[in-house]
Motif scaffolding. Structure first.
Motif, PDB file in Angstrom:
ATOM      1  N   HIS A 124      37.358  32.692  20.899  1.00 50.46           N
ATOM      2  CA  HIS A 124      37.723  31.894  19.732  1.00 50.46           C
ATOM      3  C   HIS A 124      39.241  31.733  19.650  1.00 50.46           C
ATOM      4  N   ASN A 125      39.681  30.517  19.339  1.00 46.73           N
ATOM      5  CA  ASN A 125      41.109  30.230  19.239  1.00 46.73           C
ATOM      6  C   ASN A 125      41.486  29.865  17.810  1.00 46.73           C
ATOM      7  N   SER A 126      42.764  29.535  17.582  1.00 46.78           N
ATOM      8  CA  SER A 126      43.223  29.264  16.217  1.00 46.78           C
ATOM      9  C   SER A 126      42.576  28.006  15.635  1.00 46.78           C
ATOM     10  N   ASP A 127      42.252  27.012  16.482  1.00 47.16           N
ATOM     11  CA  ASP A 127      41.546  25.826  15.989  1.00 47.16           C
ATOM     12  C   ASP A 127      40.167  26.204  15.458  1.00 47.16           C
ATOM     13  N   ARG A 165      43.841  25.432  20.928  1.00 49.02           N
ATOM     14  CA  ARG A 165      43.022  24.910  22.027  1.00 49.02           C
ATOM     15  C   ARG A 165      43.913  24.246  23.078  1.00 49.02           C
ATOM     16  N   GLU A 166      44.905  23.493  22.621  1.00 46.36           N
ATOM     17  CA  GLU A 166      45.799  22.804  23.552  1.00 46.36           C
ATOM     18  C   GLU A 166      46.683  23.787  24.316  1.00 46.36           C
ATOM     19  N   GLU A 167      47.146  24.854  23.681  1.00 46.73           N
ATOM     20  CA  GLU A 167      47.941  25.872  24.376  1.00 46.73           C
ATOM     21  C   GLU A 167      47.166  26.477  25.534  1.00 46.73           C
ATOM     22  N   LEU A 168      45.895  26.773  25.304  1.00 47.26           N
ATOM     23  CA  LEU A 168      45.080  27.399  26.347  1.00 47.26           C
ATOM     24  C   LEU A 168      44.895  26.461  27.529  1.00 47.26           C
TER      25      LEU A 168
END
Length: 343
Positions: A124-127, A165-168
């Motif tokens: 799970h990410n921040s988004d 999501r974009e960072e990953l």
């Protein structure tokens, strides 16, 4: 490498930095592949991966499984792939999403137990946190719902929860790592996809371009308050919990009705979370708390086949198949032939 510092900060904060090993829940998507790459490069313990093939998307899920196997083989990581036809294994009252989640976590827990690894990492990410906050807010799940997704729950940890999501995906692109895109994420058939693809973009365009940062700040603030409430609730549960097979959990009722309303509601919410049950809405939690205060003998359906059963003997969380019903009793009496839990 800022992502290395951010990742190691999460490891330290979540308590698994020096762990002997971790099972990585690997779907093949960008989030979980990036998490596996970070673990491979910056985690010193034993690393294994677990993947569930849901038998969906006209064979697309089988291709995900092949990708996952080949990726883990190329990186020298042990991988266990389990094939489950989720549509056909749904239990009574389960949606496809609920059945898939149950099947995935069963697989993760089984692998962790088999290998003796203390933690399971999910991507799970921040988004995801912001999307969950909005879904919980709309459902009326109360203050705890505004936390979104906790960093740690039992032995479940979320190493990339501070990454967007974009960072990953940027980490993967910079390091030449491929991943699988699930085309259903771009469709708006499911509630989460509507929140992701329609609601959040609208809010950012029309209300606040920094909306996600605001929500993540709120999540951290709420988490501190919720943790204090949970600590107090756990203390109360420990005073009244007892073992009563086949109940999944059981409490003594003595003194339960005298507890403050907010404490009782938090205890009920926390017990459901510890049993990995879907969260009740605030209205349903209040309904259940009201039944506890009323007393008598009753059954309350929590979700799927799980019911909460109450009598003066105790309150228990049970699978419906384990509730051996006797007579149909009136609201406030416990007489004659009663189910075992009410005697």
């Amino acid at each position: 490498m800022d992502y290395r510092r951010k990742f190691l900060a999460a490891a330290s904060r979540q308590g698994w930095a020096e762990a002997s090993g971790i099972v990585c829940a690997l779907s093949g998507g960008g989030d979980s592949v990036a998490m596996l790459w970070l673990l491979k490069n910056f985690f010193k313990g034993r690393l294994a991966a677990a993947h569930l093939d849901h038998c969906t998307r006209d064979g697309g899920s089988h291709e995900d499984a092949i990708f996952v196997r080949e990726l883990c083989e190329s990186w020298g990581i042990e991988c266990a792939v389990k094939v489950t036809d989720v549509h056909h294994c749904r239990e009574s009252g389960e949606s496809f999403e609920m059945a898939g989640r149950r099947a995935r976590y069963e697989h993760f827990y089984e692998m962790a137990a088999r290998l003796g690894l203390p933690y399971i990492a999910v991507g799970h990410n921040s988004d995801d946190v912001v999307e969950t906050q909005l879904m919980n807010l709309a459902r009326g799940s109360g203050l705890a719902g505004l936390r979104g997704i906790p960093e740690v729950r039992g032995n479940i940890v979320r190493p990339v929860i501070d990454f967007s999501r974009e960072e990953l995906r940027r980490i993967l692109r910079e390091n030449g790592v491929s991943w699988r895109d699930d085309f259903t994420n771009d469709e708006s058939d499911y509630t989460r996809n509507k929140v992701r693809n329609i609601l959040i973009p609208w809010i950012k365009e029309n209300l606040n371009s920094g909306f996600e940062g605001v929500m993540l700040g709120l999540a951290k603030q709420v988490s501190a308050e919720v943790e204090a409430k949970e600590s107090a609730a756990r203390g109360e549960i420990s005073k009244i919990a007892f073992n009563q097979p086949p109940a999944l959990a059981a409490w003594r009722t003595c003194g339960l009705r005298e507890l403050p309303e907010l404490t009782l509601a938090e205890m009920l919410r926390l017990q459901g979370a510890e049993l990995s049950l879907p969260a009740l809405s605030r209205a349903r939690t209040n309904e259940l708390a009201g039944l506890v205060r009323r007393g008598g003998c009753w059954r309350f359906q929590w979700a799927r086949d799980i019911e909460v059963c109450y009598s003066e003997r105790g309150i228990g969380w049970l699978h419906r198949a384990d509730i051996k019903a006797g007579k149909i009793f009136s609201k406030n009496t416990c007489e004659n032939r009663l189910p075992w839990w009410a005697r």
